[in-house]
Motif scaffolding. Sequence first.
Motif, PDB file in Angstrom:
ATOM      1  N   TYR A  88       0.828  -1.204   0.000  1.00  0.00           N
ATOM      2  CA  TYR A  88       0.000   0.000   0.000  1.00  0.00           C
ATOM      3  C   TYR A  88       0.868   1.261   0.000  1.00  0.00           C
ATOM      4  CZ  TYR A  88      -3.896   3.117   0.678  1.00  0.00           C
ATOM      5  OH  TYR A  88      -4.822   4.128   0.491  1.00  0.00           O
ATOM      6  N   ALA A  89       1.962   1.237   0.749  1.00  0.00           N
ATOM      7  CA  ALA A  89       2.884   2.379   0.719  1.00  0.00           C
ATOM      8  C   ALA A  89       3.463   2.557  -0.682  1.00  0.00           C
ATOM      9  CB  ALA A  89       3.998   2.183   1.743  1.00  0.00           C
ATOM     10  N   ASP A  90       3.794   1.441  -1.341  1.00  0.00           N
ATOM     11  CA  ASP A  90       4.286   1.518  -2.726  1.00  0.00           C
ATOM     12  C   ASP A  90       3.245   2.175  -3.629  1.00  0.00           C
ATOM     13  OD1 ASP A  90       6.636   0.231  -2.038  1.00  0.00           O
ATOM     14  OD2 ASP A  90       5.950  -1.755  -2.694  1.00  0.00           O
ATOM     15  N   GLU A  95       1.213   6.747  -6.839  1.00  0.00           N
ATOM     16  CA  GLU A  95       0.189   7.750  -7.140  1.00  0.00           C
ATOM     17  C   GLU A  95       0.746   9.161  -6.979  1.00  0.00           C
ATOM     18  OE1 GLU A  95      -4.430   8.888  -5.952  1.00  0.00           O
ATOM     19  OE2 GLU A  95      -3.332   7.427  -4.741  1.00  0.00           O
ATOM     20  N   LEU A  96       1.543   9.376  -5.941  1.00  0.00           N
ATOM     21  CA  LEU A  96       2.176  10.679  -5.744  1.00  0.00           C
ATOM     22  C   LEU A  96       3.069  11.039  -6.930  1.00  0.00           C
ATOM     23  CD1 LEU A  96       3.147  10.240  -1.994  1.00  0.00           C
ATOM     24  CD2 LEU A  96       1.690  12.083  -2.853  1.00  0.00           C
ATOM     25  N   ASP A 316      -8.180  24.096  -2.252  1.00  0.00           N
ATOM     26  CA  ASP A 316      -7.814  22.971  -3.104  1.00  0.00           C
ATOM     27  C   ASP A 316      -7.222  21.853  -2.254  1.00  0.00           C
ATOM     28  OD1 ASP A 316      -8.644  23.928  -5.547  1.00  0.00           O
ATOM     29  OD2 ASP A 316      -6.690  24.723  -6.125  1.00  0.00           O
ATOM     30  N   CYS A 317      -7.601  20.618  -2.578  1.00  0.00           N
ATOM     31  CA  CYS A 317      -7.114  19.457  -1.830  1.00  0.00           C
ATOM     32  C   CYS A 317      -6.618  18.408  -2.814  1.00  0.00           C
ATOM     33  CB  CYS A 317      -8.220  18.877  -0.956  1.00  0.00           C
ATOM     34  SG  CYS A 317      -7.749  17.357  -0.086  1.00  0.00           S
ATOM     35  N   LEU A 318      -5.323  18.129  -2.780  1.00  0.00           N
ATOM     36  CA  LEU A 318      -4.733  17.073  -3.593  1.00  0.00           C
ATOM     37  C   LEU A 318      -4.877  15.775  -2.806  1.00  0.00           C
ATOM     38  CD1 LEU A 318      -3.389  19.814  -4.476  1.00  0.00           C
ATOM     39  CD2 LEU A 318      -1.426  18.451  -5.204  1.00  0.00           C
ATOM     40  N   ALA A 319      -5.631  14.818  -3.350  1.00  0.00           N
ATOM     41  CA  ALA A 319      -5.985  13.620  -2.592  1.00  0.00           C
ATOM     42  C   ALA A 319      -5.332  12.376  -3.183  1.00  0.00           C
ATOM     43  CB  ALA A 319      -7.498  13.444  -2.564  1.00  0.00           C
ATOM     44  N   PHE A 320      -4.923  11.480  -2.277  1.00  0.00           N
ATOM     45  CA  PHE A 320      -4.247  10.250  -2.672  1.00  0.00           C
ATOM     46  C   PHE A 320      -4.698   9.114  -1.758  1.00  0.00           C
ATOM     47  CE2 PHE A 320      -1.612  13.902  -3.557  1.00  0.00           C
ATOM     48  CZ  PHE A 320      -1.205  13.705  -4.867  1.00  0.00           C
ATOM     49  N   GLY A 321      -4.740   7.914  -2.309  1.00  0.00           N
ATOM     50  CA  GLY A 321      -5.080   6.748  -1.506  1.00  0.00           C
ATOM     51  C   GLY A 321      -6.500   6.275  -1.734  1.00  0.00           C
ATOM     52  N   SER A 322      -6.704   4.989  -1.582  1.00  0.00           N
ATOM     53  CA  SER A 322      -8.014   4.378  -1.801  1.00  0.00           C
ATOM     54  C   SER A 322      -9.052   4.961  -0.853  1.00  0.00           C
ATOM     55  CB  SER A 322      -7.912   2.865  -1.581  1.00  0.00           C
ATOM     56  OG  SER A 322      -9.175   2.253  -1.668  1.00  0.00           O
ATOM     57  N   GLY A 323     -10.135   5.502  -1.429  1.00  0.00           N
ATOM     58  CA  GLY A 323     -11.207   6.076  -0.627  1.00  0.00           C
ATOM     59  C   GLY A 323     -11.064   7.554  -0.345  1.00  0.00           C
ATOM     60  N   ALA A 324      -9.978   8.174  -0.809  1.00  0.00           N
ATOM     61  CA  ALA A 324      -9.771   9.606  -0.562  1.00  0.00           C
ATOM     62  C   ALA A 324     -10.657  10.439  -1.483  1.00  0.00           C
ATOM     63  CB  ALA A 324      -8.302   9.971  -0.773  1.00  0.00           C
ATOM     64  N   CYS A 345      -5.788   0.491 -11.388  1.00  0.00           N
ATOM     65  CA  CYS A 345      -5.628   1.761 -12.103  1.00  0.00           C
ATOM     66  C   CYS A 345      -4.189   2.261 -12.040  1.00  0.00           C
ATOM     67  CB  CYS A 345      -6.570   2.809 -11.528  1.00  0.00           C
ATOM     68  SG  CYS A 345      -8.309   2.552 -11.927  1.00  0.00           S
ATOM     69  N   LEU A 346      -3.578   2.136 -10.879  1.00  0.00           N
ATOM     70  CA  LEU A 346      -2.195   2.593 -10.750  1.00  0.00           C
ATOM     71  C   LEU A 346      -1.257   1.763 -11.618  1.00  0.00           C
ATOM     72  CD1 LEU A 346      -1.984   3.327  -6.919  1.00  0.00           C
ATOM     73  CD2 LEU A 346      -1.979   4.991  -8.786  1.00  0.00           C
ATOM     74  N   GLU A 347      -1.507   0.468 -11.698  1.00  0.00           N
ATOM     75  CA  GLU A 347      -0.686  -0.385 -12.559  1.00  0.00           C
ATOM     76  C   GLU A 347      -0.811   0.036 -14.018  1.00  0.00           C
ATOM     77  OE1 GLU A 347       1.556  -2.736 -11.924  1.00  0.00           O
ATOM     78  OE2 GLU A 347       1.324  -2.187  -9.804  1.00  0.00           O
ATOM     79  N   GLU A 348      -1.970   0.576 -14.382  1.00  0.00           N
ATOM     80  CA  GLU A 348      -2.192   1.036 -15.751  1.00  0.00           C
ATOM     81  C   GLU A 348      -1.729   2.477 -15.958  1.00  0.00           C
ATOM     82  OE1 GLU A 348      -6.355   0.396 -16.305  1.00  0.00           O
ATOM     83  OE2 GLU A 348      -6.177  -1.799 -16.316  1.00  0.00           O
ATOM     84  N   GLY A 349      -1.150   3.060 -14.909  1.00  0.00           N
ATOM     85  CA  GLY A 349      -0.635   4.419 -15.015  1.00  0.00           C
ATOM     86  C   GLY A 349      -1.698   5.491 -15.000  1.00  0.00           C
TER      87      GLY A 349
END
Length: 456
Positions: A88-90, A95-96, A316-324, A345-349
């Motif tokens: 999950y950290a990866d 995503e960042l 403005d809020c830059l959001a990351f992570g599942s459910g954000a 989705c992340l694997e697909e870029g």
Amino acid sequence: MKAALEKFFAQETDDPLRYAFERRGAHMLGSAGEAVSEEEHQLVWQEIQKPKRSGMAVMYLHVPFCANHCLFCGFYRNKWHEEHSAPYADALIKELELEASSTASQSSPINAVYFGGGTPTALHANDLARVIRRIRELYPLSADCEITVEGRIFHFDDDKIDACLDAGANRFSTGVQSFNTKVRKRQGRKASGSEAIRFFEGLRDRNRAAIVCDLILGLPYQTAEIWRDDLRTVVDLGLDGVDLYTLAVFPGSPLSKAIEKGACDPAATLPQQGAMYGEGLEYMHRQGWKQISSSHWGRQTRERNLYNTLIKSGADCLAFGSGAGGNINGYSYGIHGGIVDYMRCLEEGEKPLSRLHRTDPMSSPLNFLAAGIEEMRLDLGHLERTEVSARGFRKSIDSLLSNWQCSGLIAGEELISLTTAGRFWHQTLLTYLKAAFKLHSPSLQPETKTYQEEAA
């Protein structure tokens, strides 16, 4: 308009703190506009990244795992397993990195970063640290950026605390709810009251970050004396900040089901919660703490509560992570809550978007109302001067404001301040103010267009 507003009137009573309304209103932070079709998500997302940001901004990272589902909580999503940490950290780091170089990400400082959940401190020490470090390497954080790690005592050992501090975290927010062991255990909290106190002493004695805890008032088994002990404990510990939240029993939640089955004592009634809130407010005031918002207090200037203040004002809020969820450059968005879809989705870029909405024309004035109520000081004159759609709003709701003033909830005319009772009922006041504004400006509805039609 006056007749339509009457359903928002408070009951005129000698004790508005306890009896102003029969129920508490729940409000949303903003107002969603027209949805972008799923087929257009990635195309529109790339366009959103091109304009510069302006104004203050925040970053939110969601860690959607918990060791168990606490009875009172309405946010539980996924059970935590140790093997979740590194992958999950990866994913967060990936995503960042995906959008770090965009104009929207780099054009203006980010003033606050918040790790929420779920339980961010479920992540291993090294994984927490490398995510924090990567944010600082990739994004333009302001020199005084508030970096908050939210957590619970059960997962948060010395190694994790020090790893977060060394990586750059400067604020910890921990949901203790109560320091009473019986109250804690009955809600599914694993640490005892004495263990909670030792935990906060360890954080405090490091003297390297602002230390904040959440208390909940109105929990089952939480007597008036237990509530007073909780307040005294916060002050005696010398923490930097505290939230005094009122318990909300969500329908279908474990707590709701336990109460219905008779397996748990009932929660406090609204009048009882009002009395507890009033006692908490008076106690914190006597101890010299400053009330920053309707539910938050700070002991000294170290505690700013910056993320919460900015997010409720519509920054403005830059959001990351599942459910954000976040918002940027005129769009609000949500990220897949399902871990599998998020990772795919992340694997697909791609940005793992589950929803994308154009900003509702009402968002700006509604955010202004939310920020003012949160800060206990609402300048309706300024709203009318800066928002065309708000012109005449103060006059159109005169009957409502007069009722609230007579009921002991607010004071003032154009510059409105919340009384103690108004602060307890702030969610209800905001819910009704937003509804009143929509009655005042019914024409503010987004047009329905596809992205291609809009571009053409």
